[in-house]
Write a protein that holds these residues in place. Structure first.
Motif, short mmCIF file in Angstrom:
data_model
loop_
_atom_site.label_atom_id
_atom_site.label_comp_id
_atom_site.label_asym_id
_atom_site.label_seq_id
_atom_site.Cartn_x
_atom_site.Cartn_y
_atom_site.Cartn_z
N PHE A 99 90.88 110.56 -16.88
CA PHE A 99 91.17 109.42 -16.03
C PHE A 99 89.92 108.62 -15.69
O PHE A 99 90.00 107.41 -15.43
CB PHE A 99 91.86 109.88 -14.75
CG PHE A 99 92.55 108.77 -14.02
CD1 PHE A 99 93.65 108.14 -14.58
CD2 PHE A 99 92.08 108.33 -12.80
CE1 PHE A 99 94.29 107.09 -13.92
CE2 PHE A 99 92.72 107.29 -12.14
CZ PHE A 99 93.82 106.67 -12.70
N ALA A 100 88.75 109.26 -15.69
CA ALA A 100 87.50 108.54 -15.44
C ALA A 100 87.28 107.48 -16.52
O ALA A 100 86.80 106.37 -16.22
CB ALA A 100 86.33 109.51 -15.40
N LEU A 101 87.61 107.81 -17.75
CA LEU A 101 87.47 106.83 -18.84
C LEU A 101 88.40 105.64 -18.63
O LEU A 101 88.04 104.47 -18.87
CB LEU A 101 87.75 107.50 -20.19
CG LEU A 101 86.82 108.67 -20.55
CD1 LEU A 101 87.22 109.25 -21.91
CD2 LEU A 101 85.36 108.24 -20.56
N ILE A 102 89.63 105.93 -18.19
CA ILE A 102 90.58 104.86 -17.90
C ILE A 102 90.08 103.99 -16.75
O ILE A 102 90.19 102.76 -16.77
CB ILE A 102 91.97 105.45 -17.57
CG1 ILE A 102 92.53 106.21 -18.77
CG2 ILE A 102 92.93 104.36 -17.12
CD1 ILE A 102 93.82 106.94 -18.49
N GLU A 103 89.48 104.64 -15.73
CA GLU A 103 88.97 103.91 -14.58
C GLU A 103 87.87 102.93 -14.94
O GLU A 103 87.80 101.83 -14.38
CB GLU A 103 88.41 104.89 -13.55
CG GLU A 103 89.45 105.61 -12.71
CD GLU A 103 88.76 106.53 -11.73
OE1 GLU A 103 88.55 106.11 -10.57
OE2 GLU A 103 88.40 107.65 -12.11
N ILE A 104 86.98 103.35 -15.84
CA ILE A 104 85.87 102.46 -16.22
C ILE A 104 86.41 101.15 -16.79
O ILE A 104 85.99 100.06 -16.40
CB ILE A 104 84.95 103.16 -17.24
CG1 ILE A 104 84.23 104.34 -16.55
CG2 ILE A 104 83.92 102.18 -17.80
CD1 ILE A 104 83.38 105.16 -17.50
N VAL A 105 87.36 101.28 -17.71
CA VAL A 105 87.96 100.09 -18.31
C VAL A 105 88.71 99.29 -17.26
O VAL A 105 88.56 98.06 -17.15
CB VAL A 105 88.90 100.48 -19.46
CG1 VAL A 105 89.59 99.24 -20.03
CG2 VAL A 105 88.14 101.22 -20.56
N GLY A 106 89.50 99.98 -16.43
CA GLY A 106 90.28 99.30 -15.41
C GLY A 106 89.41 98.63 -14.36
O GLY A 106 89.72 97.52 -13.90
N GLY A 107 88.31 99.27 -13.98
CA GLY A 107 87.41 98.69 -12.98
C GLY A 107 86.75 97.42 -13.48
O GLY A 107 86.61 96.44 -12.73
#
Length: 303
Positions: free
Chosen positions: A32-40
């Motif tokens: 989920f951290a990888l998803i967060e980076i893109v989403g942020g």
């Protein structure tokens, strides 16, 4: 005379549960951290970007905790005579330090945004927040059932993430209707401070266990009282209670018995001591008998 007891009957189950709980937390957190980076980056939200970087740090800590939990399950050997459970405690200490450093970094990034706020993409924040609450909430519920200091500290990682996403969700709704861009860094600062205070408290407990402070003075007194109530025990001294990992405790104690006993009598004494200590589920116990009037070889030492 010395009696040695090893409570390994449930140690393997505890280790397997701890390892599987931490493994789940690691993969959920890292993915989920990888998803967060893109989403942020796409939403231009400081709260999401800060949480993404923080989650990467969390993943490193949880990864180490996972490795340490596997090591902690190894059987005792000549070098690690008590086993490897304190590796779990070491992991809890490092996890706490990483979480404190990560929280400080989040605050350093969020506080300047209070004076230079930028309105993020609130719709994207809302969707990411719902997903974040679901993913991290599932991992938190799993780890909350754990009993070790390692699992307790890691659960604070995930609680921080859940609260963070709740803050993001509330912030996204409010910013959508009001346009108050400063809510993004303010909510980020609020939940980070809350978690930081709790982690510092857990870190203090972990340091105390490392220094072999008694895990529970009340429990230590209760054990001493139970042993003194045995009819053949005249005095109890050098009672030491410490913990391998916050869950598995170790007891050593000297018992001064009223009268010398033959082998059958000594066996009876040992059986009564074992029955008296059974409710406390101690991992390791070492009990030494001393006859009335015998000079204690540890005389003058602490205890």
């Amino acid at each position: 005379m010395t009696k040695q007891h090893h409570g390994h009957h449930c140690g393997h189950q505890h280790h397997h549960s701890e390892s599987s709980n931490i493994a789940l937390a690691f993969w959920l957190n890292f993915g989920f951290a990888l998803i967060e980076i893109v989403g942020g980056l796409l939403t231009n939200s400081v709260a999401i970007i800060a949480d993404a970087i923080h989650d990467l740090g969390d993943s490193l800590a949880i990864g180490f905790a996972w490795l340490a939990s596997k090591v902690a399950g190894k059987a005792p050997d000549e070098r690690y005579s008590y086993g490897y459970r304190r590796w779990s405690l070491l992991s809890a200490l490092l996890t706490g330090v990483i979480l404190v450093l990560g929280s400080v970094w989040v605050l350093a990034e969020a506080i300047p945004r209070l004076w230079q706020p930028q309105l993020p993409h609130t719709g994207g924040m809302f969707v990411l927040a719902l997903l974040g609450i679901a993913v991290n909430g599932a991992a938190l519920l799993r780890l909350r059932r754990g009993k070790t200091q390692n699992e307790k500290l890691l659960s604070w990682h995930l609680l921080e993430d859940v609260l963070g996403w709740v803050a993001v969700l509330i912030g996204a709704v409010l910013m959508y209707f009001t346009g108050w861009a400063w809510l993004d860094p303010l909510l980020c600062i609020g939940f980070t401070l809350f978690i930081l205070l709790n982690v510092i408290k857990s870190l203090r407990q972990t340091l105390a266990l490392f220094l072999q402070v008694s895990p529970s003075p009340a429990l230590q007194q209760e054990i001493g009282t139970a042993l003194r109530q045995l009819p053949f025990v005249k005095a109890v001294h050098h009672l030491h209670l410490w913990s391998l990992d916050g869950e598995q405790h170790v007891l050593t104690v000297h018992l001064q018995v009223v009268t010398p006993a033959d082998l059958a009598g000594q066996l009876y004494y040992k059986q009564q001591v074992a029955a008296s200590l059974a409710p406390y589920q101690l991992s390791h116990t070492t009990i030494e008998f001393e006859i009335d009037g015998e000079a204690c070889r540890d005389l003058g030492q602490a205890g």
